[in-house]
Design an enzyme around this catalytic site. Structure first.
Site, mmCIF file in Angstrom:
data_model
loop_
_atom_site.group_PDB
_atom_site.id
_atom_site.type_symbol
_atom_site.label_atom_id
_atom_site.label_comp_id
_atom_site.label_asym_id
_atom_site.label_seq_id
_atom_site.Cartn_x
_atom_site.Cartn_y
_atom_site.Cartn_z
ATOM 1 N N ILE B 38 105.684 30.299 -59.677
ATOM 2 C CA ILE B 38 104.411 30.005 -59.029
ATOM 3 C C ILE B 38 104.604 29.209 -57.743
ATOM 4 O O ILE B 38 104.166 29.606 -56.672
ATOM 5 C CB ILE B 38 103.446 29.249 -59.974
ATOM 6 C CG1 ILE B 38 103.104 30.101 -61.196
ATOM 7 C CG2 ILE B 38 102.177 28.881 -59.226
ATOM 8 C CD1 ILE B 38 102.265 29.381 -62.240
ATOM 9 N N SER B 39 105.255 28.080 -57.841
ATOM 10 C CA SER B 39 105.381 27.249 -56.644
ATOM 11 C C SER B 39 106.481 26.220 -56.829
ATOM 12 O O SER B 39 107.007 26.046 -57.924
ATOM 13 C CB SER B 39 104.075 26.506 -56.375
ATOM 14 O OG SER B 39 103.910 25.488 -57.338
ATOM 15 N N ASP B 164 96.330 11.245 -55.942
ATOM 16 C CA ASP B 164 96.754 12.403 -55.161
ATOM 17 C C ASP B 164 95.771 13.558 -55.317
ATOM 18 O O ASP B 164 96.172 14.708 -55.468
ATOM 19 C CB ASP B 164 98.163 12.839 -55.547
ATOM 20 C CG ASP B 164 98.791 13.731 -54.473
ATOM 21 O OD1 ASP B 164 98.264 13.745 -53.338
ATOM 22 O OD2 ASP B 164 99.777 14.418 -54.759
#
Lengths: 405, 425
Positions: B38-39, B164
């Site tokens: 995915i990432s 975040d």
């Protein structure tokens, strides 16, 4: 979560019953002459964690968390099949991170090596390689099932003892939030806070004063300054036992408050005065019991004193028999502890390791380290010889690990 | 032989222990089929995986980078960020927060197995800006923000600051439930042993960073997350970041510089902070630097009207953009704001009103073959048939699967700007 103990992993997965705890130690008990020795090991290792923590300048709460990790690890593992010294180091290392005040792994390794190699502990082969400790951390976190948030009695203490919290900002700043609103209490008590006065109560509670307090003189024989510094808090002391696995932290805190109330001259007199005016006390069997039973009594007839200690305890809406039981366990811990001496490593005194007989002799770290080695050897022999367990399986495993590493 | 053995054991007592544990271990690949990559980010890589259990559920597995000593992975200690994310996720449980299923520690790596979420806010923004070229419908925007705040309220009530929040970190399941993700920078603030600043010098991705952080405050609280929610809402409304400043980099001594450009971007829309409204401003380290900046009028109202926000939404957003962190609207207050009482009301499935027009729905998350040495099973030249595994519609009908429309990445920023915050310490 930070405020809800009941929804925490601590409550859901790590409060165990006595039977499970007994089961966890049953194999270890096969390798000691007296069951007491295992209790002494419990004290010994907790002391080591506290001392390593001091060397690493960890806060008290971090040390407490490290101790809880250690206890949890040994619910699943055996003293005689593992190396508690590296487990101790890993517990301190992980606890520091879990409590958001990390220390460098290098420091943990060097301080551990320095401390454990001292005469009296006699651990010569603590690894110098950071990766060994990091590897242990990995297995430790896995055995802890990644549950790294731990609740401690300190919080209950600060919430229950209202004015105390204000003083604590100075003395124990670690337990007090920086500009953050306090969450609600998590044990659902009655109302009111215990107003602690400047007098003996506070000192007996927080810092044992130089002139021996009731608690100190009756329960603990004088020790070296350094050790006494570690003995300052009843709550801290409870980590020498396995209470943190058996009871929720707020119950331990309440038991400690109760002990403070009945062991301090001034407060004990106040309680006695308060209860004397109501129905007569049943025949006391033991001093601590007297006060336990008096706590149960309703305070209806009690005269309005500046502090209603009995009413305070009764108003907590927790199981007072359980509180009394915890208090008893703390007292028996002190009795046992009195026979333990770890003055040796720091001052060079008392290297006289006591023989195998348990009796009433003084038990030292050197003795306990030796005991641990003997347990381990006996365990290995059992694992290796077909007479006991399943040696074939173990040998196969061993070959595999040897091939791997 | 037994002697050799016992010598070896006395030398490394933990061998028996490790052997026992290793034998009992069930590996990641035994439990999950890895479907694709995915990432990636500074922390490691994220994979899409399917459970081999009967439920065959989808998961996102976050693999923390193993520490390397040269080419050989070694144990160097678990990072503070991993410890945080693991510890916090083990305690929390809320519908609007990505659930952690389990953590597997294996072969010097940490694998966190999360529930799978098909979409994220950034992907929705891209879908509307690139593919549909239209505003995000107001009902969708409102539901997204409502559920986001609902999750945030749970975190804040648990004394956790996320630190975040940004579109890439806020996920949406295929059933339209918002899930806050990535607690790698989050921390428990209940009775901290050290000031928050001591642990992390820089928190929150620059475009979403609140003024008190930009001005160097060392003590801060939940309001930093509330500001970020405001930025996210504005980004949903305009399809681009509202305060898109350039981050001033840390100097060689790792001192945190004055974030002038970012503050100017904020001031362009909101005007300069006023000491009469934010008395604490005087105490921030960058106070004098800010005083020197040029003022400009507050034009948030006009900004919002250009983007078709109704009056209550404007009121709502302006309260999230209050400079004084103590006065800024908090999650609980925000959830009871009258904007949420006004029609259209927020829905359980955020895509409720888009279900009839499937083209409005964002595409599925794109997964690829992992180009780096990884956990993907070795598959020689399967480039053609591999995509078939993940382009088939699973929950939502009739989507466009054009590779150009979806995002390859969860957390890597768009527009060539670095969105990553510097992590220190």
């Amino acid at each position: 979560m930070a405020t809800d103990f009941w929804a925490s992993s601590h409550n859901k997965r790590w409060i165990i019953d006595r039977a499970s705890l007994k089961q966890a130690r049953s194999e270890d008990l096969r390798y000691v002459e007296s069951p007491e020795h295992v209790d002494f090991l419990n004290i010994y290792f907790a002391n080591l964690i506290a001392m390593l923590g001091k060397r690493l300048t960890l806060r008290q709460r971090v040390i407490a968390t490290a101790t809880v990790f250690f206890r949890r690890f040994y619910v699943k593992n055996l003293y005689c099949e593992t190396d508690p010294f590296i487990v101790i180091a890993a517990c301190c290392y992980v606890a520091a991170k879990a409590e958001e005040s990390p220390v460098h792994i290098k420091n943990v390794v060097s301080e551990s090596r320095l401390m454990f190699s001292q005469e009296g502990y006699g651990v010569k082969n603590f690894p110098s390689d950071n990766s060994k400790l990091a590897e242990m951390e990995f297995y430790l976190v896995s055995d802890l099932e990644c549950d790294l948030v731990v609740f401690h009695p300190y919080r209950t203490l600060l919430t229950l003892c209202g004015r105390e919290a204000a003083h604590a900002v100075v003395s124990e700043a670690g337990e007090v939030g920086v500009g953050i609103d306090n969450g609600p209490r998590y044990w659902g008590t009655g109302e009111g806070r215990l107003e602690l006065e400047e007098g003996p109560l506070q000192t007996a509670w927080h810092v044992i004063p130089p002139p021996p307090s009731t608690l100190h003189s009756t329960l603990l024989r004088p020790k070296t300054d350094q050790i006494r510094a570690l003995n300052r808090f009843i709550i801290n002391d409870t980590y020498r036992s396995e209470l943190c696995l058996l009871y929720p932290p707020h119950m331990i805190a309440i038991a400690a408050i109760y002990l403070t109330l009945v062991l301090n001259d001034k407060t004990r007199e106040a309680i006695q005065a308060q209860t004397a005016s109501s129905t007569p006390t049943p025949t006391p069997r033991r001093s601590s019991r007297t006060n336990t039973s008096s706590v149960h009594r309703k305070l209806a007839a009690a005269p309005q004193q500046q502090q209603d200690f009995v009413g305070f305890m009764a108003g907590l809406r927790v199981s007072l028999p359980t509180v009394a039981m915890i208090a008893q366990e703390i007292l028996s811990l002190y009795t046992l502890w009195e026979r333990y001496s770890d003055a040796a490593p720091e001052s060079g005194l008392g290297q006289s390791a006591v023989g195998d007989t348990a009796g009433d002799d003084v038990v030292t770290p050197a003795f306990l380290t030796q005991l641990l080695l003997r347990m381990r050897e006996a365990r290995l022999a059992d694992l290796a010889h077909p007479a006991s367990a399943q040696p074939m399986a173990v040998n196969k495993r061993l070959e595999r690990t040897q091939a791997a590493g | 032989m037994v002697d050799d053995w016992s010598q070896a054991i006395q030398h490394d007592v933990m061998r028996i222990y490790r052997a026992k544990r290793d034998e009992a271990h069930r590996s990641v690949t035994l439990k999950y089929t890895i479907l694709g990559f995915i990432s990636s980010g500074t922390y490691g890589r994220v994979y899409k995986a399917q459970s081999k259990d009967e439920d065959a559920r989808l998961h996102a597995i976050k693999k923390f980078k193993p520490d390397k000593d040269g080419d050989i992975a070694t144990y160097t200690g678990i990072s503070q960020s991993a410890i945080r994310e693991i510890a916090l996720n083990r305690e929390i449980c809320h519908e609007n927060i990505v659930a952690l299923k389990e953590v597997i520690l294996e072969d010097k790596s940490i694998y966190m197995v999360f529930e799978y979420a098909e979409h994220d806010f950034l992907q929705v923004i891209h879908h509307y800006s690139q593919t549909l070229r239209s505003h995000i419908p107001h009902d969708l925007l409102k539901s997204l923000i409502f559920q986001l705040l609902n999750g945030l309220l749970y975190l804040h009530d648990s004394h956790i600051l996320h630190r975040d929040l940004k579109p890439a970190n806020i996920l949406i399941t295929s059933t339209g439930i918002v899930k806050i993700g990535d607690l790698g920078l989050a921390r428990l603030t209940y009775q901290p042993l050290q000031p928050l600043f001591a642990g992390d010098k820089v928190v929150v991705t620059i475009w979403y960073r609140s003024p008190e952080l930009l001005m160097g405050s060392k003590h801060y609280h939940k309001a930093v997350d509330c500001w970020a929610v405001g930025c996210v809402m504005a980004e949903l409304a305009s399809l681009r970041p509202i305060f898109k400043g350039e981050e001033a980099k840390l100097d060689s001594k790792k001192n945190v510089p004055f974030q002038k450009d970012q503050l100017l971007k904020v001031i362009e829309v909101l005007g300069k902070p006023d000491e009469r409204e934010w008395s604490g401003m005087k105490n921030t380290p960058e106070y004098h630097n800010v005083k020197r900046l040029d003022d400009s009028p507050n034009r948030l109202d006009a900004w919002c009207k250009q983007r078709n926000l109704p009056p209550l939404a404007i009121n709502f957003l302006s309260k999230l953009f209050i400079y004084d962190p103590d006065k800024r609207m908090k999650a609980r207050e925000a959830l009871s704001h009258s904007w949420f009482q006004e029609d259209p009301q927020p829905t359980f499935n955020v895509f409720q009103h888009q279900l009839n027009t499937p083209s409005q729905l964002p595409p599925h998350r794109r997964i690829t073959l992992d180009e780096a040495p990884s956990m993907m099973p070795a598959q020689p030249t399967h480039a053609q048939h591999f995509p078939a595994q993940f382009t088939q519609p699973q929950h939502l009908p009739g989507q466009t699967h054009g590779s150009g429309t979806s995002l390859a990445s969860l957390s890597v920023g768009h527009g060539g700007h670095t969105r990553k915050k510097a992590r220190l310490g």
